[in-house]
Scaffold this motif. Structure first.
Motif, mmCIF file in Angstrom:
data_model
loop_
_atom_site.group_PDB
_atom_site.id
_atom_site.type_symbol
_atom_site.label_atom_id
_atom_site.label_comp_id
_atom_site.label_asym_id
_atom_site.label_seq_id
_atom_site.Cartn_x
_atom_site.Cartn_y
_atom_site.Cartn_z
ATOM 1 N N GLU A 45 0.735 -1.174 -0.116
ATOM 2 C CA GLU A 45 0.155 0.095 0.390
ATOM 3 C C GLU A 45 0.952 1.633 0.512
ATOM 4 O O GLU A 45 0.414 2.277 -0.854
ATOM 5 C CB GLU A 45 -0.560 0.163 1.191
ATOM 6 C CG GLU A 45 -1.648 1.405 1.347
ATOM 7 C CD GLU A 45 -3.061 1.341 2.546
ATOM 8 O OE1 GLU A 45 -3.747 1.712 2.809
ATOM 9 O OE2 GLU A 45 -2.534 0.138 3.474
ATOM 10 N N LYS A 46 2.242 1.130 0.603
ATOM 11 C CA LYS A 46 3.372 2.267 1.007
ATOM 12 C C LYS A 46 4.107 1.786 -0.647
ATOM 13 O O LYS A 46 4.381 3.335 -0.491
ATOM 14 C CB LYS A 46 3.655 2.129 2.295
ATOM 15 C CG LYS A 46 2.780 2.690 3.091
ATOM 16 C CD LYS A 46 1.811 3.882 2.855
ATOM 17 C CE LYS A 46 1.647 3.971 4.729
ATOM 18 N NZ LYS A 46 0.380 5.637 5.045
ATOM 19 N N GLU A 47 4.689 1.252 -0.512
ATOM 20 C CA GLU A 47 5.898 0.885 -1.582
ATOM 21 C C GLU A 47 5.330 0.761 -3.298
ATOM 22 O O GLU A 47 5.829 1.032 -3.897
ATOM 23 C CB GLU A 47 6.683 -0.123 -0.944
ATOM 24 C CG GLU A 47 6.486 0.374 0.283
ATOM 25 C CD GLU A 47 7.958 0.441 0.442
ATOM 26 O OE1 GLU A 47 8.308 1.315 -0.444
ATOM 27 O OE2 GLU A 47 7.854 0.899 1.714
ATOM 28 N N THR A 188 11.759 -2.675 2.839
ATOM 29 C CA THR A 188 11.614 -1.077 2.593
ATOM 30 C C THR A 188 11.151 -0.652 3.661
ATOM 31 O O THR A 188 11.386 -0.776 4.676
ATOM 32 C CB THR A 188 9.821 -1.792 2.222
ATOM 33 O OG1 THR A 188 9.586 -2.912 3.422
ATOM 34 C CG2 THR A 188 10.492 -2.756 0.946
ATOM 35 N N LYS A 189 10.900 1.243 3.009
ATOM 36 C CA LYS A 189 10.761 2.120 4.601
ATOM 37 C C LYS A 189 9.915 1.643 5.298
ATOM 38 O O LYS A 189 9.749 1.828 6.424
ATOM 39 C CB LYS A 189 10.167 3.573 3.861
ATOM 40 C CG LYS A 189 10.718 4.313 5.178
ATOM 41 C CD LYS A 189 10.001 5.574 4.323
ATOM 42 C CE LYS A 189 9.956 7.022 5.494
ATOM 43 N NZ LYS A 189 9.989 8.053 5.145
ATOM 44 N N ARG A 190 8.532 1.062 4.620
ATOM 45 C CA ARG A 190 7.532 0.139 5.588
ATOM 46 C C ARG A 190 7.226 -0.308 6.295
ATOM 47 O O ARG A 190 7.672 -0.986 7.961
ATOM 48 C CB ARG A 190 5.997 0.497 4.724
ATOM 49 C CG ARG A 190 4.953 -0.134 5.590
ATOM 50 C CD ARG A 190 4.690 0.777 6.696
ATOM 51 N NE ARG A 190 3.330 0.680 7.641
ATOM 52 C CZ ARG A 190 2.723 0.470 8.648
ATOM 53 N NH1 ARG A 190 4.337 1.567 9.314
ATOM 54 N NH2 ARG A 190 1.947 0.669 9.523
ATOM 55 N N GLU A 193 10.077 -0.094 9.442
ATOM 56 C CA GLU A 193 8.626 0.958 10.191
ATOM 57 C C GLU A 193 7.887 -0.367 11.578
ATOM 58 O O GLU A 193 8.236 0.093 12.784
ATOM 59 C CB GLU A 193 7.539 1.533 9.984
ATOM 60 C CG GLU A 193 8.812 3.061 9.010
ATOM 61 C CD GLU A 193 7.258 3.848 7.982
ATOM 62 O OE1 GLU A 193 7.297 4.520 8.158
ATOM 63 O OE2 GLU A 193 6.689 3.347 8.339
#
Length: 213
Positions: A45-47, A188-190, A193
């Motif tokens: 959803e974010k990437e 990935t960034k998400r 997190e």
């Protein structure tokens, strides 16, 4: 109503019989695939990334079952990648899409130590590793230790201060040997997190356990 593999329920139903979730391992059963898919969707959803490729890779990423203590463990993801491509080709997927799924699966495993190249490969690796840490990771660690006949911890030296770590003998050793290192390698960034949150839960658990000991 829960829809575990939304929006690809039909494809998931077609592939699940090939997923090897029927073997006797509650840490790699269908609920594991559902959790990995949930993680995949949260990251995608974010990437971004191709969800159809990711669904096939999620359901088939462990389609060849290899025990944690098997000498073939480092080849498990490659064996699953090859089998997944064969399965998808038989149901009419293009050679290009079969190859894409195979590459995603091949690099998902920690044991394989293969660097993920595509966005989808990075997403699946992160999604699968998220299920190995946090509260779920703790549960799976001790479940697997029980299956393998390991002890909870070394009663003489639970923190391995005067001996080498041995996570084949002691479940607690697996945290220092592997689980507490996983948050460093997310792609990935998400994923990073979410991993940080779950890593903190594991650190707190280990501190609480040692305090009780």
């Amino acid at each position: 109503m829960t829809r575990p593999f939304h929006p690809f329920e039909a494809l998931a139903t077609q592939l699940l019989p090939h997923s090897s979730t029927s073997h006797n391992d509650g840490s790699h059963d269908q609920s594991h695939l559902q959790r990995v898919w949930k993680n995949v969707c949260a990251i995608q959803e974010k990437e971004g990334g191709d969800l159809r490729i990711l669904l096939a890779a999620t359901v088939l990423h462990d389609c060849v079952a290899v025990e944690k203590n098997s000498p073939l463990r480092s080849r498990a993801s490659t064996l699953s990648a090859e089998q997944a491509q064969h399965i998808l080709a038989k149901i009419g997927w293009s050679g290009q899409d079969c190859e894409a799924v195979g590459k995603v699966i091949q690099s998902h495993s920690f044991s394989a130590n293969i660097r993920p190249v595509s966005l989808e490969a990075r997403i699946l690796q992160d999604a699968d590793r998220l299920d190995a840490i946090g509260a779920l990771g703790i549960a799976r660690c001790f479940y697997t230790a029980g299956r393998m006949g390991s002890g909870l911890y070394d009663p003489c030296d639970p923190q391995a201060q005067h001996r080498p770590l041995d996570d084949k003998r002691y479940a607690l050793d697996h945290f220092a040997a592997k689980l507490l290192k996983l948050a460093e390698g997310f792609q990935t960034k998400r994923g990073q997190e979410i991993a940080r949150e779950r890593h903190e839960r594991m650190e707190q658990f280990v501190q609480d356990l040692l305090r009780e000991l």
